[in-house]
Design a protein around this motif. Structure first.
Motif, PDB file in Angstrom:
ATOM      1  N   HIS A 141       0.823  -1.216   0.000  1.00 47.75           N
ATOM      2  CA  HIS A 141       0.000   0.000   0.000  1.00 47.75           C
ATOM      3  C   HIS A 141       0.856   1.265   0.000  1.00 47.75           C
ATOM      4  O   HIS A 141       0.617   2.225   0.731  1.00 47.75           O
ATOM      5  N   VAL A 142       1.878   1.242  -0.856  1.00 46.74           N
ATOM      6  CA  VAL A 142       2.802   2.370  -0.989  1.00 46.74           C
ATOM      7  C   VAL A 142       2.481   3.123  -2.269  1.00 46.74           C
ATOM      8  O   VAL A 142       2.333   2.512  -3.337  1.00 46.74           O
ATOM      9  N   GLU A 143       2.382   4.447  -2.189  1.00 48.90           N
ATOM     10  CA  GLU A 143       2.089   5.268  -3.365  1.00 48.90           C
ATOM     11  C   GLU A 143       3.371   5.422  -4.191  1.00 48.90           C
ATOM     12  O   GLU A 143       4.370   5.972  -3.710  1.00 48.90           O
ATOM     13  N   PRO A 144       3.382   4.994  -5.449  1.00 50.68           N
ATOM     14  CA  PRO A 144       4.643   4.943  -6.223  1.00 50.68           C
ATOM     15  C   PRO A 144       5.285   6.290  -6.493  1.00 50.68           C
ATOM     16  O   PRO A 144       6.504   6.360  -6.663  1.00 50.68           O
ATOM     17  N   VAL A 162      10.159   4.995  -5.966  1.00 52.32           N
ATOM     18  CA  VAL A 162      10.837   4.218  -7.000  1.00 52.32           C
ATOM     19  C   VAL A 162      12.178   4.906  -7.240  1.00 52.32           C
ATOM     20  O   VAL A 162      12.272   5.893  -7.979  1.00 52.32           O
ATOM     21  N   ALA A 163      13.209   4.415  -6.574  1.00 48.53           N
ATOM     22  CA  ALA A 163      14.520   5.066  -6.582  1.00 48.53           C
ATOM     23  C   ALA A 163      15.537   4.191  -7.301  1.00 48.53           C
ATOM     24  O   ALA A 163      15.336   2.986  -7.492  1.00 48.53           O
ATOM     25  N   LEU A 204      13.398   6.539 -14.521  1.00 48.58           N
ATOM     26  CA  LEU A 204      12.695   6.186 -13.291  1.00 48.58           C
ATOM     27  C   LEU A 204      11.504   7.088 -12.969  1.00 48.58           C
ATOM     28  O   LEU A 204      10.455   6.585 -12.536  1.00 48.58           O
ATOM     29  N   PRO A 205      11.588   8.425 -13.137  1.00 52.95           N
ATOM     30  CA  PRO A 205      10.389   9.228 -12.858  1.00 52.95           C
ATOM     31  C   PRO A 205       9.195   8.826 -13.722  1.00 52.95           C
ATOM     32  O   PRO A 205       8.062   8.722 -13.223  1.00 52.95           O
TER      33      PRO A 205
END
Length: 692
Positions: free
Chosen positions: A279-282, A307-308, A327-328
């Motif tokens: 439940h993590v907002e990307p 997202v790193a 990545l962005p």
């Protein structure tokens, strides 16, 4: 029974006989270092990795069977693909530096070059043959991509060294590339994963393969480290940031090569599924606490994108510039995949008090919060339609036990959790006193300076206590709620990245007493560094200048000055600057006059509409050369005024040593006839002694 059936199905789908027939082997070979390089022909291998001792560097090239030599590669381009410090898994490394596993394809030779000090070198050659039948896949859910489980790529479960370790949850994803060759077939990909596993375990001494997942250029996704694809398994892929992250490595090198469309789609689908489980907002950010590495010491709070790239957590180029630049956009695509979703569910409060449930939704959606007891009887339900869940359960009548809660919206993965324990009771009337909240200005930008608020207070008696943060009349967070003993208490709070700059208050309350203290959040100034922090502006060409660097999050008026014990020594100027990285070189002059030698504080003060934010960094000026005095020529005893590196030449023989302030002796046998000596201190100043 359902879990057993799923396990049997996974095994049946993932372990065809042809895949099991594939094999892998590893052998090691010591390489001579006397000539600073060399070449060695060997039996055929598909992957190689190098280990060496010493601070120097190693580069290598491999010879393809029936072909020529490859380009030269750094042995450890991703040197922080490692387990965390102070873990048994890391202890196996001992004094060796570990090169990365590099897929070469069928090769039969290696050549190498050494630079700097290398005292020992060994190569690990892995032979990993591809399976004749492609491994079957398992789809964990409709959102997940097809995944080749460990049995499907013939993982050697018998070589695993320890049970898996788990974090509380997954909070962010780190994207890697393996830095090996991009020239592989789809049938070779399982062999590559198997070879990496063998190298990580048998060569490096790790518990298992380091990555949680691997993706190839054909869009095949592989389960990595053992322990459950939907569980928060702690990997060994990013030193200091393994706990709470999922590590996904793309097979190949993406410094200049972009992902194939198939790899891009698979990576996005994998991240969408794995982050949704947590439940993590990307597209958000998270503050991660470093477990320690060369870039971020233990305890450093680092602000990361969800997202790193691996380079965000250490000194590495991983996952390659081409992939890192994507990545962005990948995070945005992940956020739009598999909607609707429930993000960041959390609750504040405890049994015996009101309990507040909050969550963020991917849009304005109907939602339901349900609380059940141990017998699964529904005790309370809240509903609404909005982009945020905010509902409070009156748990004042709750008894001791375990309660299960669920936040759900149609079509989304529900968020669930438990609330258990004894109800909090008021107890004796207690007074709060001596409230102190600091620092008065928080700068939670991940640079390790004033990132968290510390709240200290004293209770006159044991009591139920609630510590909250508010922006004006609006509650922001509950820092603590529960029973506390009489006496001094302290709690800490790190503001979430999404909380805006502004004025806030922290309140400590018991049933009979309340105290409030103000503080500010202002992220304008951060990342102050002075490089070098010790310099020698004396015009000798060595460390004559230093560079003052910092980051501005918004436009500000910035004053840079030098202080000693709080007293102004030199004003280096005030400027109105725009957001972004800033750098100011300084030559040690103040109005044309040299600042005297000494230890100082370099102070940067950034003034914005909210406040003036200060950061300090130590700076030492040393323009004085070490003084070396002869004490005894016969015994070659000298005295140095300070710590220094000494190069002595006695009768033509060169002798190097590091000395402290005071007496030291040059180790030399025989009668000294001619002696010259150069002592260099940490600031690059040189003192000389000569006796013909």
């Amino acid at each position: 029974m359902r879990k057993l059936c799923l396990s049997l199905l996974l095994f049946a789908l993932a372990a065809p006989g042809a895949a099991r027939a594939a094999s892998a082997s590893l052998r090691s070979s010591a390489l001579p270092i006397a000539t600073r390089g060399g070449a060695q022909r060997t039996r055929s291998f598909d992957l190689v990795g190098l280990h060496w001792r010493g601070p120097g560097q190693v580069r290598f090239s491999t010879h393809r069977v029936g072909g020529g030599w490859s380009a030269w590669h750094a042995a450890a381009p991703e040197a922080e693909d490692l387990p965390d410090e102070a873990t048994p898994e890391r202890a196996a490394q001992q004094s060796w530096r570990l090169g990365n596993p590099y897929w070469t394809g069928a090769s039969d030779g290696i050549r190498y070059r050494l630079s700097g000090r290398v005292t020992a070198l060994r190569a690990y050659f892995v032979r990993s043959s591809p399976a004749s039948v492609p491994p079957r896949t398992l789809r964990m859910s409709a959102l997940a991509p097809p995944i080749i489980p460990r049995a499907g790529w013939n993982a050697e479960e018998e070589i695993r060294r320890a049970p898996p370790r788990y974090a509380d949850s997954i909070h962010f994803a780190l994207v890697h590339h393996t830095a090996g060759s991009n020239n592989y077939t789809a049938a070779q990909s399982p062999a590559i994963v198997r070879a990496i596993e063998l190298y990580h375990v048998k060569a490096n001494g790790w518990n298992d393969i380091g990555y949680n997942f691997l993706v190839d250029k054909y869009g095949q996704v592989f389960e990595g480290r053992y322990g459950g694809m939907d569980k928060a398994v702690i990997g060994a892929h990013a030193e200091g940031f393994n706990t709470g992250s999922t590590g996904v490595a793309v097979l190949g090198n993406y410094g200049a090569t972009k992902l194939t469309p198939a790899a891009l789609q698979a990576l996005e689908q994998l991240l969408a599924w794995r982050l949704d489980i947590a439940h993590v907002e990307p597209v958000g950010r998270v503050t991660a606490i470093s477990g320690g590495n060369a870039k971020f010491p233990v305890g450093t709070a680092v602000s990361l994108r969800i997202v790193a790239g691996h380079r965000d957590t250490g000194f590495t180029s991983c996952p390659g510039q081409a992939l890192y630049d994507e990545l962005p956009a990948i995070a945005e695509s992940v956020a739009q995949t598999g909607l609707p979703k429930v993000y960041t569910p959390h609750l504040t409060g405890t049994l015996g008090q009101p309990v507040r449930f909050n969550a963020k939704l991917s849009g304005s959606l109907p939602w339901t919060v349900t609380v059940t007891d141990a017998s699964k009887a529904v005790l309370a339900t809240g509903t609404g339609t909005s982009a945020e869940v905010d509902w409070t359960w009156d748990a004042t009548a709750a008894t001791e036990g375990t309660y299960r809660w669920t936040i759900s919206t149609p079509g989304a993965r529900s968020a669930t959790g438990t609330l258990k324990g004894k109800p909090v009771v008021g107890g004796t009337a207690a007074t709060v006193s001596a409230l102190a909240a600091g620092p008065p200005i928080l700068t939670p930008n991940g640079d390790g300076v004033d990132d968290a608020l510390t709240v200290g207070y004293t209770l006159s008696a044991a009591a139920a206590v609630t510590v909250t943060v508010a922006s004006g009349p609006t509650p922001v967070a509950t820092i603590f709620t529960g029973n506390q003993a009489k006496g001094a208490q302290q709690v800490a709070w790190a503001p979430p990245p999404e909380l805006p700059d502004g004025s806030y208050t922290v309140t400590v309350a018991t049933a009979t007493s309340t105290l409030t203290a103000p503080f500010l959040i202002d992220r304008t100034l951060g990342q102050l560094a002075v490089t070098p922090a010790l310099f020698s502006p004396n015009g000798d060409g060595r460390l004559d200048t230093t560079a003052i660097s910092y980051q501005l999050a918004q436009a500000a008026s910035v004053d840079v000055r030098l202080e000693q014990s709080g007293v102004l020594v030199a004003d280096l100027g005030t400027q109105a600057l725009q957001p972004g990285p800033q750098q100011l070189p300084w030559d040690g002059l103040n109005g044309g006059t040299h600042v005297p030698d000494g230890a100082y504080d370099l102070v940067v003060a950034a003034t914005d509409p909210l406040a003036t934010v200060l950061q300090k960094a130590p700076l030492t000026i040393d323009t004085t050369a070490p003084q070396v005095r002869l004490v005894s020529l016969k015994k070659l005893i000298f005295r140095s005024s300070e710590r220094a590196d000494v190069i002595a030449v006695v009768n033509g023989k060169r002798i190097a040593l590091a000395v402290r302030a005071g007496s030291f002796r040059i180790p030399f046998k025989g009668k000294p006839r001619k002696v010259t000596l150069v002592a260099t201190d940490l600031a690059g100043n040189r003192g000389r002694f000569k006796r013909p």
